[in-house]
Design an enzyme around this catalytic site. Structure first.
Site, PDB file in Angstrom:
ATOM      1  N   ASN A  36       0.731  -1.224   0.034  1.00 44.31           N
ATOM      2  CA  ASN A  36       0.043   0.009  -0.060  1.00 44.31           C
ATOM      3  C   ASN A  36       0.757   1.418   0.010  1.00 44.31           C
ATOM      4  O   ASN A  36       0.624   2.261  -0.645  1.00 44.31           O
ATOM      5  CB  ASN A  36      -1.067   0.041   1.078  1.00 44.31           C
ATOM      6  CG  ASN A  36      -0.115   0.021   2.464  1.00 44.31           C
ATOM      7  OD1 ASN A  36       0.678  -0.690   2.542  1.00 44.31           O
ATOM      8  ND2 ASN A  36      -0.977   0.367   3.565  1.00 44.31           N
ATOM      9  N   GLU A  56       4.300  -3.865  12.858  1.00 44.92           N
ATOM     10  CA  GLU A  56       3.150  -2.677  12.633  1.00 44.92           C
ATOM     11  C   GLU A  56       2.061  -3.345  11.845  1.00 44.92           C
ATOM     12  O   GLU A  56       2.267  -3.686  10.530  1.00 44.92           O
ATOM     13  CB  GLU A  56       3.756  -1.543  11.824  1.00 44.92           C
ATOM     14  CG  GLU A  56       2.855  -0.378  11.839  1.00 44.92           C
ATOM     15  CD  GLU A  56       1.924  -0.302  10.601  1.00 44.92           C
ATOM     16  OE1 GLU A  56       0.667  -0.613  10.812  1.00 44.92           O
ATOM     17  OE2 GLU A  56       2.456   0.322   9.633  1.00 44.92           O
ATOM     18  N   CYS A  67      -3.242   1.719   6.844  1.00 44.32           N
ATOM     19  CA  CYS A  67      -3.515   0.944   8.058  1.00 44.32           C
ATOM     20  C   CYS A  67      -4.093   1.903   9.101  1.00 44.32           C
ATOM     21  O   CYS A  67      -4.558   1.464  10.103  1.00 44.32           O
ATOM     22  CB  CYS A  67      -2.460   0.116   8.374  1.00 44.32           C
ATOM     23  SG  CYS A  67      -0.732   1.359   8.730  1.00 44.32           S
ATOM     24  N   GLU A  76       8.499   3.257  14.628  1.00 41.06           N
ATOM     25  CA  GLU A  76       9.004   3.445  13.611  1.00 41.06           C
ATOM     26  C   GLU A  76       9.163   4.843  13.643  1.00 41.06           C
ATOM     27  O   GLU A  76       8.125   5.538  13.769  1.00 41.06           O
ATOM     28  CB  GLU A  76       8.644   2.672  12.304  1.00 41.06           C
ATOM     29  CG  GLU A  76       8.864   1.441  12.216  1.00 41.06           C
ATOM     30  CD  GLU A  76       8.226   0.778  10.984  1.00 41.06           C
ATOM     31  OE1 GLU A  76       9.080  -0.244  10.576  1.00 41.06           O
ATOM     32  OE2 GLU A  76       7.339   1.069  10.514  1.00 41.06           O
TER      33      GLU A  76
END
Length: 498
Positions: free
Chosen positions: A168, A268, A302, A475
């Site tokens: 994505n 993640e 997300c 991150e």
């Protein structure tokens, strides 16, 4: 079919066609799969063939790990300033080639060229951020209990890192990991997604141009061999860290594999973001944010709003204004400058969104906009459904598509309970002019990130990550580079007394 007869960089229409790579890279050498097998990549907007990349397997993965281990011996010994310069050069090259890199994303991912350009700017910003962070991996001195001792803590690169990235954000999800790993002094094996490999391979080419030594950045492309490749990348004792962005089920699978050697992991995983509009919200800001947050990349992010809760007193107004805006969207090929929203990535994505729409309507939801798909394409019209009941499928699953599901609420406690009724906890959003309420709700939401009066939260300078089944580790921000380093304490004894 062979890559010689099928691949043509000219179909991409880049100013610099040498950025298009049809091979993986191991130890600084661009190469095909040992058995010649390939993966076909298609444009999701047109379903036209773009090219092939190698269908690599276990043997190539082992070679990549060996190459990364050898390169670590020298890359980790470079000074932080030397690593910073190389990472900074990658940032500069990404900026120089931003139009080509954006076009690659649109061709293989489908998002509009405007969104792809934004992704490249965002992607490059991680290289810029981590170039600066490379020289700020400070240690500390801790006062000792004994007068004859001194304690020092230093940070060192963890070693070889396995990187798994999603389709994505094919550029940004890679640089968010790669920038930190390189800056810390680690070497990498990367498995890019088979849907969008060309963006990742272009970054490998840019790393080479930036002077990153052979073996520091290795890429193994695979689709059918994902299980043996993934297992080796997780279980190999040479690999000291695994980092992944993607779905929660895959995150759990990789975590189990990596646990066999107790290596460092950062995951993640999926989200199910609540988007809460209180009665005192600025309605213009809330609607604008819902558009940006829910429908960016056609809902394939997300941190997209997955459950939109609106106070009953402003519910009708919000639903009407959102529906009017969504009805004006133009869905189409991302290269068309008039297109506002591109396709979904593949047929499976279409079917998931369709299932969520049909389920919500069957349970009493009211279709306001969209819902009807064009068969034989990857396009799904941006859709708004009102009065979605709490037992609808999309409450339990991340839709990952352009479906805005609206629900009413009455009280703060009620909506916080609804928002937290999810196995995942990545992002959440609050809209209110009451500062006290914003603080209260932000602290009570069981998520790793909260946007207050904004639908856009991602920045390279802040930590990105979730709680619960959205994973662990962070991150970005000053925390991001620590995920790729070990802390070592050195105790100096025998100092005596004066």
């Amino acid at each position: 079919m062979s890559t010689e007869t099928k691949n043509d960089a000219g179909v991409f229409g880049l100013a610099d066609s040498t950025l298009v790579k049809f091979q993986g890279v191991i130890g600084g050498r661009w190469r095909d799969a040992a058995d010649g097998a390939v993966i076909e990549v298609h444009n999701p907007a047109t379903r036209e063939f773009l090219g092939t990349v190698p269908e690599m397997g276990l043997d190539e993965t082992k070679e990549a790990i060996a190459a990364a281990r050898e390169a670590f011996k020298t890359w980790s010994k470079r000074t932080a300033y030397q690593r910073a310069a190389a990472v900074r050069r990658m940032y500069e090259l990404m900026r120089e080639h931003k139009e080509d890199l954006a076009r690659l994303i649109t061709l293989e991912n489908g998002k509009t060229i405007a969104e792809a350009s934004g992704e490249i700017a965002y992607s490059a910003s991680f290289m810029e951020w981590y170039a600066a962070e490379a020289v700020r991996t400070y240690g500390i001195h801790i006062p000792a209990a004994a007068p004859t001792s001194r304690n020092v803590v230093i940070k060192q690169p963890v070693g070889v890192v396995s990187i798994f990235t999603p389709w994505n954000f094919p550029s940004a999800m890679l640089t968010r990991k790669l920038g930190a790993a390189l800056a810390a002094g680690c070497t990498t094996i990367i498995k890019p997604p088979p849907e969008t490999p060309f963006s990742a391979l272009a970054l490998a080419e840019i790393a080479e141009r930036a002077g990153i030594p052979p073996g520091v950045v290795n890429m193994v492309t695979t689709q059918k061999n994902v299980l043996p490749v993934g297992r080796e990348m997780c279980e190999s004792p040479v690999v000291k860290k695994v980092t992944f962005t993607g779905s929660t089920p895959v995150a759990k699978l990789l975590a189990n594999m990596a646990a066999s050697t107790l290596k460092k992991i950062s995951l993640e995983a999926g989200g199910n973001a609540p988007f809460i509009v209180f009665d005192d919200a600025n309605m213009d800001e809330a609607v604008d944010a819902a558009i940006a947050c829910k429908f960016r990349s056609s809902g394939q992010t997300c941190v997209c709003a997955n459950r939109i809760y609106v106070h009953s007193s402003v519910y009708a107004e919000f639903a009407a204004r959102l529906s009017q805006r969504v009805a004006a969207f133009k869905v189409g090929n991302g290269l068309d400058p008039e297109t506002t929203h591109g396709p979904l990535i593949h047929e499976r994505a279409i079917q998931k969104v369709r299932a969520h729409v049909e389920d919500a309507i069957a349970r009493g939801g009211q279709l306001l906009v969209g819902g009807e798909i064009e068969e034989g394409t990857n396009f799904f019209p941006p859709t708004v459904i009102a009065d979605v009941p709490a037992d609808a499928l999309m409450h339990r699953e991340e839709t990952f598509g352009p479906l805005a599901a609206l629900m009413k609420f009455e009280t703060e406690d009620e909506v916080v309970g609804l928002a937290n009724d999810s196995a995942t906890g990545l992002a959440g959003y609050i809209f209110s002019r009451d500062v006290g309420r914003v603080w209260r709700v932000a602290e009570r939401l069981e998520v790793g990130m909260v946007g207050t009066n904004t639908g856009l939260i991602s920045q390279p300078c802040i930590p990105f990550g979730g709680v619960k089944e959205s994973g662990f580790g962070r991150e970005g921000g000053p925390h991001g580079i620590d995920e790729y380093m070990n802390e070592k304490v050195i105790v100096f004894g025998g100092l005596g007394t004066a």
